[in-house]
Design a protein around this motif. Structure first.
Motif, short mmCIF file in Angstrom:
data_model
loop_
_atom_site.label_atom_id
_atom_site.label_comp_id
_atom_site.label_asym_id
_atom_site.label_seq_id
_atom_site.Cartn_x
_atom_site.Cartn_y
_atom_site.Cartn_z
N GLY A 139 0.82 -1.21 0.00
CA GLY A 139 0.00 0.00 0.00
C GLY A 139 0.84 1.25 0.00
O GLY A 139 0.52 2.24 -0.68
N GLN A 140 1.94 1.24 0.76
CA GLN A 140 2.83 2.40 0.79
C GLN A 140 3.51 2.62 -0.55
O GLN A 140 3.70 3.77 -0.97
N ARG A 141 3.89 1.54 -1.23
CA ARG A 141 4.49 1.69 -2.57
C ARG A 141 3.50 2.31 -3.53
O ARG A 141 3.87 3.15 -4.37
N GLN A 142 2.23 1.92 -3.44
CA GLN A 142 1.23 2.51 -4.33
C GLN A 142 1.04 4.00 -4.03
O GLN A 142 0.89 4.81 -4.95
N LEU A 143 1.05 4.36 -2.76
CA LEU A 143 0.96 5.78 -2.41
C LEU A 143 2.16 6.53 -2.95
O LEU A 143 2.03 7.67 -3.43
N LEU A 144 3.34 5.92 -2.89
CA LEU A 144 4.54 6.56 -3.44
C LEU A 144 4.40 6.73 -4.95
O LEU A 144 4.75 7.79 -5.49
N ALA A 145 3.87 5.72 -5.64
CA ALA A 145 3.68 5.82 -7.09
C ALA A 145 2.73 6.97 -7.42
O ALA A 145 2.96 7.74 -8.37
N VAL A 146 1.66 7.10 -6.65
CA VAL A 146 0.73 8.21 -6.86
C VAL A 146 1.42 9.53 -6.53
O VAL A 146 1.25 10.53 -7.23
N GLY A 147 2.22 9.53 -5.46
CA GLY A 147 2.95 10.74 -5.09
C GLY A 147 3.90 11.18 -6.19
O GLY A 147 4.04 12.39 -6.46
N MET A 148 4.57 10.23 -6.84
CA MET A 148 5.45 10.57 -7.96
C MET A 148 4.66 11.23 -9.09
O MET A 148 5.12 12.18 -9.71
N ALA A 149 3.46 10.71 -9.34
CA ALA A 149 2.62 11.30 -10.38
C ALA A 149 2.22 12.72 -10.01
O ALA A 149 2.14 13.60 -10.87
N LEU A 150 1.96 12.96 -8.73
CA LEU A 150 1.54 14.29 -8.29
C LEU A 150 2.66 15.32 -8.38
O LEU A 150 2.39 16.52 -8.30
#
Length: 235
Positions: A139-150
């Motif tokens: 879940g944290q990796r997915q949040l990081l992936a979204v954070g990179m997109a942001l």
């Protein structure tokens, strides 16, 4: 004004392998649009084509009223459209903060300010900023992936199977964060096998079958339709 308009798009991985066979798709500002359908329907192919990873052989793609079909991915990203793929979406041997830096490479002058905004939105990323991405939970990796997109401050974020492999609790937390992004003014296009939960948080849903539009409409209406539920959502 629509954020994204896809009209009659045909695309695939070779001239003889057209996965999309004339798809129409619209995302309006500040809404979540869900894309569901059986395996092989063309859901991920649609997002990859919009993001510039595949070139459409027919049809048009417009973002903020500007044609983007056939542009390179980094040029599309600069226009405010971000894509988070299902796999290989973080750099495992880099820290969380270094991953954010990679996400913001198209706008390096604003990196520090954007990184602070992203970590304010996802406090867990600030807590883990010096930790290698490969050591994070799913879940944290997915949040990081979204954070990179942001990091490019996009108007539209496209997510391909973001809850794949996550526990029900982690998937629920991620869906909550997606709703928060809409509340913050982002438009979101979401491909999900976890169709019912994804539709529950979305405004509208498109159902693709064999590379073509089958059904679309308000998500809550489609969820309530017994025929659609039986045919596409597992009963």
């Amino acid at each position: 004004m629509t954020a994204l308009t896809v009209e009659n798009v045909v695309a695939g991985y070779s001239a003889g392998d057209q996965i999309l066979k004339g798809v129409d798709f619209v995302v309006n500002p500040r809404e979540i649009v869900c894309i569901v359908g059986p395996n092989g329907a063309g859901k991920s192919t649609l997002l990859k084509t919009i993001a510039g990873l595949l070139r459409p052989s027919q049809g048009s793609i417009r973002f903020a009223d500007t044609p983007i079909g056939g542009l390179k991915p980094h040029d599309i990203s600069k226009r405010g459209l971000a894509f988070v793929p299902q796999e290989q979406n973080v750099f495992g041997n880099m820290t969380v903060y270094e991953n954010l830096e990679m996400g913001g490479f198209v706008a390096p002058a604003h990196f520090r300010a954007r990184a602070d905004e992203v970590m304010n939105h996802f406090p867990i990323l600030r807590q883990k900023r010096s930790q290698l991405a490969r050591t994070l939970s799913g879940g944290q990796r997915q949040l990081l992936a979204v954070g990179m997109a942001l990091m490019v401050d996009p108007d539209l974020i496209m997510l391909d199977e973001p809850t794949a492999g996550l526990s029900p609790a982690a998937a629920g937390e991620l869906f909550s964060e997606i709703v928060r992004l809409r509340e913050a003014g982002k438009a979101i296009a979401l491909v999900e096998q976890n169709a019912r939960d994804a539709m529950a948080i979305s405004d509208r849903t498109y159902i693709l079958v064999d590379g073509k539009n089958s059904i679309d409409g308000p998500s809550q209406e489609l969820l309530a339709d017994e025929g659609i539920s039986r045919m596409f959502l597992g009963g």
